[in-house]
Design a protein around this motif. Structure first.
Motif, PDB file in Angstrom:
ATOM      1  N   ASN A   1      51.449  40.114  45.551  1.00  0.00           N
ATOM      2  CA  ASN A   1      50.058  39.910  45.155  1.00  0.00           C
ATOM      3  C   ASN A   1      50.023  39.614  43.660  1.00  0.00           C
ATOM      4  OD1 ASN A   1      48.826  40.605  47.738  1.00  0.00           O
ATOM      5  ND2 ASN A   1      49.460  42.697  47.298  1.00  0.00           N
ATOM      6  N   ALA A   2      49.289  38.584  43.283  1.00  0.00           N
ATOM      7  CA  ALA A   2      49.249  38.184  41.878  1.00  0.00           C
ATOM      8  C   ALA A   2      47.811  38.048  41.400  1.00  0.00           C
ATOM      9  CB  ALA A   2      50.000  36.868  41.678  1.00  0.00           C
ATOM     10  N   PHE A   3      47.596  38.329  40.127  1.00  0.00           N
ATOM     11  CA  PHE A   3      46.304  38.135  39.475  1.00  0.00           C
ATOM     12  C   PHE A   3      46.509  37.137  38.340  1.00  0.00           C
ATOM     13  CE2 PHE A   3      45.921  42.188  41.549  1.00  0.00           C
ATOM     14  CZ  PHE A   3      44.601  42.263  41.957  1.00  0.00           C
ATOM     15  N   SER A   4      45.697  36.096  38.344  1.00  0.00           N
ATOM     16  CA  SER A   4      45.815  35.036  37.352  1.00  0.00           C
ATOM     17  C   SER A   4      44.521  34.922  36.562  1.00  0.00           C
ATOM     18  CB  SER A   4      46.130  33.699  38.035  1.00  0.00           C
ATOM     19  OG  SER A   4      46.105  32.636  37.109  1.00  0.00           O
ATOM     20  N   ASP A   5      44.645  34.791  35.231  1.00  0.00           N
ATOM     21  CA  ASP A   5      43.453  34.722  34.382  1.00  0.00           C
ATOM     22  C   ASP A   5      43.783  33.928  33.127  1.00  0.00           C
ATOM     23  OD1 ASP A   5      40.833  35.182  33.674  1.00  0.00           O
ATOM     24  OD2 ASP A   5      41.233  37.100  32.716  1.00  0.00           O
ATOM     25  N   SER A   6      42.763  33.486  32.433  1.00  0.00           N
ATOM     26  CA  SER A   6      42.938  32.812  31.144  1.00  0.00           C
ATOM     27  C   SER A   6      41.717  33.068  30.277  1.00  0.00           C
ATOM     28  CB  SER A   6      43.142  31.303  31.322  1.00  0.00           C
ATOM     29  OG  SER A   6      41.919  30.671  31.670  1.00  0.00           O
ATOM     30  N   ASP A   7      41.926  32.997  28.970  1.00  0.00           N
ATOM     31  CA  ASP A   7      40.828  33.113  28.003  1.00  0.00           C
ATOM     32  C   ASP A   7      40.695  31.764  27.323  1.00  0.00           C
ATOM     33  OD1 ASP A   7      38.796  34.238  26.575  1.00  0.00           O
ATOM     34  OD2 ASP A   7      40.094  35.210  25.106  1.00  0.00           O
ATOM     35  N   TRP A   8      39.652  31.033  27.660  1.00  0.00           N
ATOM     36  CA  TRP A   8      39.509  29.638  27.250  1.00  0.00           C
ATOM     37  C   TRP A   8      39.292  29.512  25.744  1.00  0.00           C
ATOM     38  CZ3 TRP A   8      34.560  26.472  26.962  1.00  0.00           C
ATOM     39  CH2 TRP A   8      34.844  25.134  26.701  1.00  0.00           C
ATOM     40  N   ALA A   9      40.106  28.646  25.107  1.00  0.00           N
ATOM     41  CA  ALA A   9      39.973  28.283  23.687  1.00  0.00           C
ATOM     42  C   ALA A   9      39.876  29.514  22.798  1.00  0.00           C
ATOM     43  CB  ALA A   9      38.761  27.378  23.487  1.00  0.00           C
TER      44      ALA A   9
ATOM     45  N   LYS B   1      43.550  26.549  21.626  1.00  0.00           N
ATOM     46  CA  LYS B   1      44.310  26.650  22.870  1.00  0.00           C
ATOM     47  C   LYS B   1      43.931  27.938  23.600  1.00  0.00           C
ATOM     48  CE  LYS B   1      48.292  23.962  21.291  1.00  0.00           C
ATOM     49  NZ  LYS B   1      49.759  23.961  21.019  1.00  0.00           N
ATOM     50  N   SER B   2      44.111  27.918  24.902  1.00  0.00           N
ATOM     51  CA  SER B   2      43.776  29.069  25.730  1.00  0.00           C
ATOM     52  C   SER B   2      45.004  29.963  25.921  1.00  0.00           C
ATOM     53  CB  SER B   2      43.252  28.600  27.097  1.00  0.00           C
ATOM     54  OG  SER B   2      42.211  27.663  26.945  1.00  0.00           O
ATOM     55  N   VAL B   3      44.751  31.171  26.410  1.00  0.00           N
ATOM     56  CA  VAL B   3      45.817  32.132  26.663  1.00  0.00           C
ATOM     57  C   VAL B   3      45.936  32.355  28.166  1.00  0.00           C
ATOM     58  CG1 VAL B   3      46.606  34.511  26.351  1.00  0.00           C
ATOM     59  CG2 VAL B   3      45.529  33.292  24.453  1.00  0.00           C
ATOM     60  N   THR B   4      47.150  32.218  28.682  1.00  0.00           N
ATOM     61  CA  THR B   4      47.437  32.484  30.095  1.00  0.00           C
ATOM     62  C   THR B   4      47.879  33.934  30.263  1.00  0.00           C
ATOM     63  OG1 THR B   4      48.052  30.224  30.689  1.00  0.00           O
ATOM     64  CG2 THR B   4      49.029  31.982  31.993  1.00  0.00           C
ATOM     65  N   GLY B   5      47.340  34.578  31.279  1.00  0.00           N
ATOM     66  CA  GLY B   5      47.753  35.932  31.597  1.00  0.00           C
ATOM     67  C   GLY B   5      47.869  36.094  33.100  1.00  0.00           C
ATOM     68  N   PHE B   6      48.969  36.672  33.549  1.00  0.00           N
ATOM     69  CA  PHE B   6      49.093  36.966  34.981  1.00  0.00           C
ATOM     70  C   PHE B   6      49.957  38.194  35.171  1.00  0.00           C
ATOM     71  CE2 PHE B   6      52.697  33.934  34.450  1.00  0.00           C
ATOM     72  CZ  PHE B   6      53.736  34.726  34.931  1.00  0.00           C
ATOM     73  N   CYS B   7      49.818  38.823  36.315  1.00  0.00           N
ATOM     74  CA  CYS B   7      50.665  39.946  36.699  1.00  0.00           C
ATOM     75  C   CYS B   7      50.919  39.852  38.195  1.00  0.00           C
ATOM     76  CB  CYS B   7      50.030  41.289  36.330  1.00  0.00           C
ATOM     77  SG  CYS B   7      48.331  41.520  36.897  1.00  0.00           S
TER      78      CYS B   7
ATOM     79  N   THR C   1      44.952  38.652  28.425  1.00  0.00           N
ATOM     80  CA  THR C   1      44.365  37.467  27.802  1.00  0.00           C
ATOM     81  C   THR C   1      43.459  37.779  26.623  1.00  0.00           C
ATOM     82  OG1 THR C   1      42.470  37.495  29.331  1.00  0.00           O
ATOM     83  CG2 THR C   1      44.420  36.236  29.997  1.00  0.00           C
ATOM     84  N   LYS C   2      43.046  39.008  26.454  1.00  0.00           N
ATOM     85  CA  LYS C   2      42.114  39.350  25.375  1.00  0.00           C
ATOM     86  C   LYS C   2      42.174  40.837  25.076  1.00  0.00           C
ATOM     87  CE  LYS C   2      38.603  37.897  27.845  1.00  0.00           C
ATOM     88  NZ  LYS C   2      39.112  37.780  29.250  1.00  0.00           N
ATOM     89  N   THR C   3      41.613  41.207  23.914  1.00  0.00           N
ATOM     90  CA  THR C   3      41.485  42.625  23.578  1.00  0.00           C
ATOM     91  C   THR C   3      40.312  43.212  24.344  1.00  0.00           C
ATOM     92  OG1 THR C   3      40.098  42.062  21.664  1.00  0.00           O
ATOM     93  CG2 THR C   3      42.462  42.347  21.279  1.00  0.00           C
TER      94      THR C   3
END
Length: 408
Positions: free
Chosen positions: A229-237, A244-250, A362-364
């Motif tokens: 099972n995976a969770f995918s997210d990003s913080d745009w710009a 640029k955006s930040v990619t985060g997944f687990c 992806t963010k604080t």
């Protein structure tokens, strides 16, 4: 030794003085790896295509796996007799030092109990705190100040940047068992070329957070489900300088966290949907590699991997080719998501933003949200009294077929 041709002043009975051992030569590690692999191949071991440091042999109860890091070797098998045979072979071929059941490996502390396996780097974390002068500091609840944005322009440049580089390098290795600081370290590592006092202060904040629970690490329960099972997210710009955006997944195997990433994307995304789609592509590539790795370990997942994403538009792009006009500027490699969905390797599901586990990569986050994020990662403090402390685990310790070996 034979003296080189043209050597001046050669006399009978002269001897050469060794100035540099084989370990100091650039090709030494490559030659050692080739010799070790050749010896193991003669015993029927096959090198994994997904990870060259992993070698496997046999199947079922006779299955045995070897993980190699230079001259440190970890052996795992359900059959202890197979491990004894392998150790005898390695001792005859090379001179090895048997370190017994798994306890420490590459600075990672491992404890096997009746409930499962716990990995932490407490000694390594305490060494970092002691070296930096933060061993007696007052701890904080989050590794970064919520809302604080780091940039290259802020602060005064450090006169000596070597200490900052060393600190960030050590924190990067600490993320091997501390995914809760992955985003903070990723942000700080962007400024190793020209760090300022603001960046050093932010790095010290991470140390204050580590001081709160230096023994915190990952827990892998026994008899977990073989379901990815995976969770995918990003913080745009999110980057104020490059946009640029930040990619985060687990990625979880059952309830166990086995892979995670917090990384700035290579290109600028035109929309949040594109940023989420790029994050999905990175997650799918990781899942494909994990599938191959699990197959090599004879632990094939029974169902397609499930990927949770909080962007319905990104899911629509992956599942519906009608959106071609909106996505024709996106790199072709990102469309690996569509291919794997059609092949049945993964299944995309929508999740609310409040339930997005990868949000912390992806963010604080504020304190309450950060604590929720950490609770979902399956992290435990091995040395906390609530878990019986280190002595409580030692009482539960049982011999397992995991053996570290040091070859020389």
């Amino acid at each position: 030794m034979v003296l080189p041709l043209g050597f001046q002043g050669q006399k009978p009975g002269q001897a050469c003085k060794l100035l540099r051992s084989l370990y100091g030569l650039k090709q030494a590690s490559r030659q050692w790896n080739a010799k070790l692999n050749s010896a193991l191949a003669s015993r029927g071991f096959e090198q994994s295509k997904s990870d060259p440091s992993l070698l496997t042999k046999g199947s079922g109860k006779d299955f045995i796996a070897i993980l190699i890091y230079v001259d440190d070797i970890l052996v795992g098998s359900p059959n202890l007799h197979q491990i004894q045979i392998l150790k005898a072979f390695l001792d005859d071929t090379f001179k090895i030092k048997d370190l017994g059941s798994l306890g420490f490996f590459l600075g990672i502390e491992a404890h096997v109990g009746d409930s499962g396996l716990n990995l932490c780097q407490r000694k390594y974390a305490l060494d970092i705190l002691n070296e930096s002068g933060f061993i007696n500091c007052k701890p904080v609840n989050t590794p970064m100040v919520p809302g604080h944005q780091l940039s290259k322009e802020g602060g005064t440049a450090l006169a000596d940047i070597s200490s900052y580089k060393r600190l960030i390098g050590r924190l990067l290795y600490l993320t091997a068992t501390r995914p809760d600081i992955a985003y903070a370290v990723q942000q700080l590592s962007q400024f190793v070329d020209t760090p300022t006092d603001e960046h050093l202060t932010a790095a010290h904040r991470v140390l204050l957070y580590i001081k709160k629970a230096p023994g915190q690490g990952l827990f892998y329960p026994k008899n977990g489900a073989l379901q990815l099972n995976a969770f995918s997210d990003s913080d745009w710009a999110s980057c104020s300088e490059t946009r640029k955006s930040v990619t985060g997944f687990c990625v979880f195997l059952g309830s166990s966290l086995i892979s995670w990433r917090s990384k700035k994307q290579a290109t600028v995304s035109r929309s949040s949907s594109e940023a989420e789609y790029r994050a999905l592509a990175a997650t799918v590539c990781e899942l494909q590699w994990l599938n191959l790795l699990l197959h090599g370990l004879q632990a094939k997942p029974s169902k397609p991997a499930v990927v949770f994403c909080d962007s319905k538009s990104a899911i629509a792009i992956a599942e519906n080719h009608v959106f071609h006009e909106r996505t024709k500027h996106i790199d072709i490699d990102c469309h690996v998501v569509r291919e794997k969905v059609s092949q049945g390797l993964i299944k995309l599901l929508s999740v609310t933003s409040t339930s997005q586990t990868a949000d912390g990569f992806t963010k604080t986050l504020p304190t309450s949200m950060f604590q929720w994020f950490v609770s979902k990662l399956g992290i435990q403090n091995l040395h906390a009294p609530v878990y019986g402390g280190i002595r409580g685990y030692e009482r539960q310790f049982r011999r397992r077929a995991l053996t570290p070996i040091h070859a020389s």
